[in-house]
Enzyme design. Sequence first.
Site, PDB file in Angstrom:
ATOM      1  N   ARG A  30       0.813  -1.227   0.000  1.00 21.03           N
ATOM      2  CA  ARG A  30       0.000   0.000   0.000  1.00 21.03           C
ATOM      3  C   ARG A  30       0.846   1.277   0.000  1.00 21.03           C
ATOM      4  O   ARG A  30       0.322   2.363  -0.211  1.00 21.03           O
ATOM      5  CB  ARG A  30      -0.932   0.005   1.226  1.00 21.03           C
ATOM      6  CG  ARG A  30      -2.197  -0.802   0.999  1.00 21.03           C
ATOM      7  CD  ARG A  30      -2.942  -1.040   2.298  1.00 21.03           C
ATOM      8  NE  ARG A  30      -3.240   0.175   3.033  1.00 21.03           N
ATOM      9  CZ  ARG A  30      -4.371   0.879   2.896  1.00 21.03           C
ATOM     10  NH1 ARG A  30      -5.285   0.497   2.029  1.00 21.03           N
ATOM     11  NH2 ARG A  30      -4.571   1.946   3.637  1.00 21.03           N
ATOM     12  N   ASN A  40       0.111  18.288  39.270  1.00 16.93           N
ATOM     13  CA  ASN A  40      -0.660  18.822  38.143  1.00 16.93           C
ATOM     14  C   ASN A  40      -1.863  19.621  38.650  1.00 16.93           C
ATOM     15  O   ASN A  40      -2.627  19.144  39.500  1.00 16.93           O
ATOM     16  CB  ASN A  40      -1.129  17.661  37.256  1.00 16.93           C
ATOM     17  CG  ASN A  40      -1.603  18.122  35.892  1.00 16.93           C
ATOM     18  OD1 ASN A  40      -2.259  19.146  35.760  1.00 16.93           O
ATOM     19  ND2 ASN A  40      -1.271  17.354  34.870  1.00 16.93           N
ATOM     20  N   ASP A  41      -2.008  20.830  38.125  1.00 13.49           N
ATOM     21  CA  ASP A  41      -3.128  21.684  38.530  1.00 13.49           C
ATOM     22  C   ASP A  41      -4.480  21.108  38.086  1.00 13.49           C
ATOM     23  O   ASP A  41      -5.525  21.512  38.596  1.00 13.49           O
ATOM     24  CB  ASP A  41      -2.947  23.089  37.947  1.00 13.49           C
ATOM     25  CG  ASP A  41      -1.725  23.798  38.523  1.00 13.49           C
ATOM     26  OD1 ASP A  41      -1.485  23.653  39.734  1.00 13.49           O
ATOM     27  OD2 ASP A  41      -1.009  24.482  37.770  1.00 13.49           O
ATOM     28  N   HIS A  76      11.987  27.569  26.886  1.00 15.72           N
ATOM     29  CA  HIS A  76      10.681  27.312  26.298  1.00 15.72           C
ATOM     30  C   HIS A  76      10.791  26.713  24.895  1.00 15.72           C
ATOM     31  O   HIS A  76       9.882  25.995  24.450  1.00 15.72           O
ATOM     32  CB  HIS A  76       9.901  28.636  26.240  1.00 15.72           C
ATOM     33  CG  HIS A  76       8.486  28.518  25.776  1.00 15.72           C
ATOM     34  ND1 HIS A  76       7.482  28.006  26.567  1.00 15.72           N
ATOM     35  CD2 HIS A  76       7.897  28.849  24.589  1.00 15.72           C
ATOM     36  CE1 HIS A  76       6.338  28.038  25.904  1.00 15.72           C
ATOM     37  NE2 HIS A  76       6.567  28.533  24.699  1.00 15.72           N
ATOM     38  N   SER A 121      -0.865  20.470  25.109  1.00 15.47           N
ATOM     39  CA  SER A 121      -1.480  21.788  25.233  1.00 15.47           C
ATOM     40  C   SER A 121      -0.471  22.894  25.515  1.00 15.47           C
ATOM     41  O   SER A 121      -0.829  24.067  25.517  1.00 15.47           O
ATOM     42  CB  SER A 121      -2.539  21.776  26.344  1.00 15.47           C
ATOM     43  OG  SER A 121      -1.941  21.428  27.592  1.00 15.47           O
ATOM     44  N   HIS A 172      11.779  -0.817  29.869  1.00 11.30           N
ATOM     45  CA  HIS A 172      11.801  -0.427  28.457  1.00 11.30           C
ATOM     46  C   HIS A 172      10.999   0.854  28.263  1.00 11.30           C
ATOM     47  O   HIS A 172      10.244   1.280  29.146  1.00 11.30           O
ATOM     48  CB  HIS A 172      11.248  -1.549  27.567  1.00 11.30           C
ATOM     49  CG  HIS A 172       9.839  -1.945  27.879  1.00 11.30           C
ATOM     50  ND1 HIS A 172       9.495  -2.753  28.955  1.00 11.30           N
ATOM     51  CD2 HIS A 172       8.666  -1.661  27.262  1.00 11.30           C
ATOM     52  CE1 HIS A 172       8.182  -2.947  28.970  1.00 11.30           C
ATOM     53  NE2 HIS A 172       7.656  -2.280  27.950  1.00 11.30           N
ATOM     54  N   HIS A 193       8.640   3.039  25.268  1.00  6.01           N
ATOM     55  CA  HIS A 193       7.933   3.053  23.988  1.00  6.01           C
ATOM     56  C   HIS A 193       7.929   4.471  23.405  1.00  6.01           C
ATOM     57  O   HIS A 193       7.752   5.452  24.136  1.00  6.01           O
ATOM     58  CB  HIS A 193       6.474   2.628  24.173  1.00  6.01           C
ATOM     59  CG  HIS A 193       6.276   1.214  24.615  1.00  6.01           C
ATOM     60  ND1 HIS A 193       6.276   0.151  23.744  1.00  6.01           N
ATOM     61  CD2 HIS A 193       6.073   0.678  25.847  1.00  6.01           C
ATOM     62  CE1 HIS A 193       6.059  -0.976  24.405  1.00  6.01           C
ATOM     63  NE2 HIS A 193       5.937  -0.680  25.697  1.00  6.01           N
ATOM     64  N   PHE A 224      -3.415   7.552  10.691  1.00  7.49           N
ATOM     65  CA  PHE A 224      -4.611   7.589  11.525  1.00  7.49           C
ATOM     66  C   PHE A 224      -5.056   6.155  11.820  1.00  7.49           C
ATOM     67  O   PHE A 224      -5.109   5.317  10.914  1.00  7.49           O
ATOM     68  CB  PHE A 224      -5.748   8.340  10.823  1.00  7.49           C
ATOM     69  CG  PHE A 224      -5.497   9.811  10.640  1.00  7.49           C
ATOM     70  CD1 PHE A 224      -5.809  10.715  11.645  1.00  7.49           C
ATOM     71  CD2 PHE A 224      -4.938  10.289   9.472  1.00  7.49           C
ATOM     72  CE1 PHE A 224      -5.588  12.068  11.485  1.00  7.49           C
ATOM     73  CE2 PHE A 224      -4.710  11.645   9.300  1.00  7.49           C
ATOM     74  CZ  PHE A 224      -5.033  12.533  10.306  1.00  7.49           C
ATOM     75  N   LEU A 225      -5.367   5.877  13.080  1.00 11.84           N
ATOM     76  CA  LEU A 225      -5.941   4.580  13.440  1.00 11.84           C
ATOM     77  C   LEU A 225      -7.455   4.707  13.360  1.00 11.84           C
ATOM     78  O   LEU A 225      -8.130   5.081  14.325  1.00 11.84           O
ATOM     79  CB  LEU A 225      -5.497   4.176  14.849  1.00 11.84           C
ATOM     80  CG  LEU A 225      -4.022   3.822  15.004  1.00 11.84           C
ATOM     81  CD1 LEU A 225      -3.708   3.479  16.456  1.00 11.84           C
ATOM     82  CD2 LEU A 225      -3.627   2.664  14.102  1.00 11.84           C
ATOM     83  N   VAL A 226      -7.992   4.395  12.181  1.00 10.46           N
ATOM     84  CA  VAL A 226      -9.424   4.568  11.926  1.00 10.46           C
ATOM     85  C   VAL A 226      -9.960   3.335  11.210  1.00 10.46           C
ATOM     86  O   VAL A 226      -9.211   2.419  10.880  1.00 10.46           O
ATOM     87  CB  VAL A 226      -9.692   5.827  11.070  1.00 10.46           C
ATOM     88  CG1 VAL A 226      -9.286   7.087  11.814  1.00 10.46           C
ATOM     89  CG2 VAL A 226      -8.925   5.749   9.735  1.00 10.46           C
TER      90      VAL A 226
END
Length: 385
Positions: free
Chosen positions: A28, A77-78, A121, A196, A333, A335, A349-351
């Site tokens: 493919r 984490n807030d 940053h 984010s 390990h 990933h 995309f996993l669709v």
Amino acid sequence: MPDKVLDDISHRRYNPLNGSWLLVSPHRTKRPWQGQQEAPSKTKLPSYDPKCYLCPGNQRAQGDSNPQYQNAFAFVNDYSAVKEEQQEYKPEIKEDDVASLLLQAQPATGRCYVLTFSSKHDTTLADMSAKEILPVIQTWSRIYASHLSPSHPLKAEAAHVLETIPANADGEVDPPKKQLRYMQIFENKGAAMGCSNPHPHCQIWTTSTLPEEPGKEMAQMTKYKAEHGRHLLQDYAKLEAEKGERVVWQNDAFLVVCPWWAVWPFEVLVIAKRHVRALIDLTDDERLQFAEAIQEVTRRYDNLFETNFPYSSGLHQAPLDCTEEEAEASWFHMHFYPPLLRSATVRKFLVGYEMLGEPQRDITPEQAAARLRDCGGELYRKSLE
């Protein structure tokens, strides 16, 4: 070398680490692409952003101010996904009750942390040297050690880490009041992975339960060890090192491969060569070698398509609260799951079939490994400066 016929025919591959299968369709890759294409980001970030919630000295969303930290800075984490304190939930279990059988739920508590990699940053792990990444690994190790169960089989190793790795005032967090079961350290890099905030950081979620993915791996590794008397990833790392076609890079302590069962196009697995059960098993030299492995992977990713390569990555290691059997079956390990497929603008995309049937990939892991091997050398954007 694998059978050459597998380069041209559709076939399924088995993932012994979680007991699943995936479909491989190498033919493919020849099809024309008319799907979604995304323009590579041309945004150049500043080294300091006064509006960033993670930059040194800035105020976070809930009002707390960050210290003037230099590298690894950790805080609760807030907007944590799990809480330490919440209303109790004890469902009534009735024998032969359909609702009790099909509508199951269980409470989950814990604590989530954010950990920055750098005060800058505009940097990423790919921009950092191994020595600059090392404080992050040291902080991961101290946080993991401080959260272990008092009865943990690795409690002696945890005590050694807390005694020998220098404390970082900005990287210290107090352990929770109640013992938790598992710690998942992970990074989402890039907006494509739902990140984010572009400031270099990871998250650490500690939970009262063992999550699904490490739970599957634990079951498979425990079963393999019981049946064969050896470790699954020990055998796999040795096998891959001997064959070589899926090896991307290696040093004395770690092997980096595109695994035989990879789902994502340029998925990578970083495997400890010796039996390391958790971060706290690593020697000082192995921690630096682990930093080198992370740097090699992230730099090669960026060089592949000359872009800030998005990915989700995470560590799998022994649970915080576990039996001797679980600790001994664990094999440290990491990933890396990246979504890019053909270029900086074309994503996987996993669709469709993948959501309703099973995962599928086009480019083979052998082809992916060869391309990543060719992406060594200096980070591409250094020549643009």
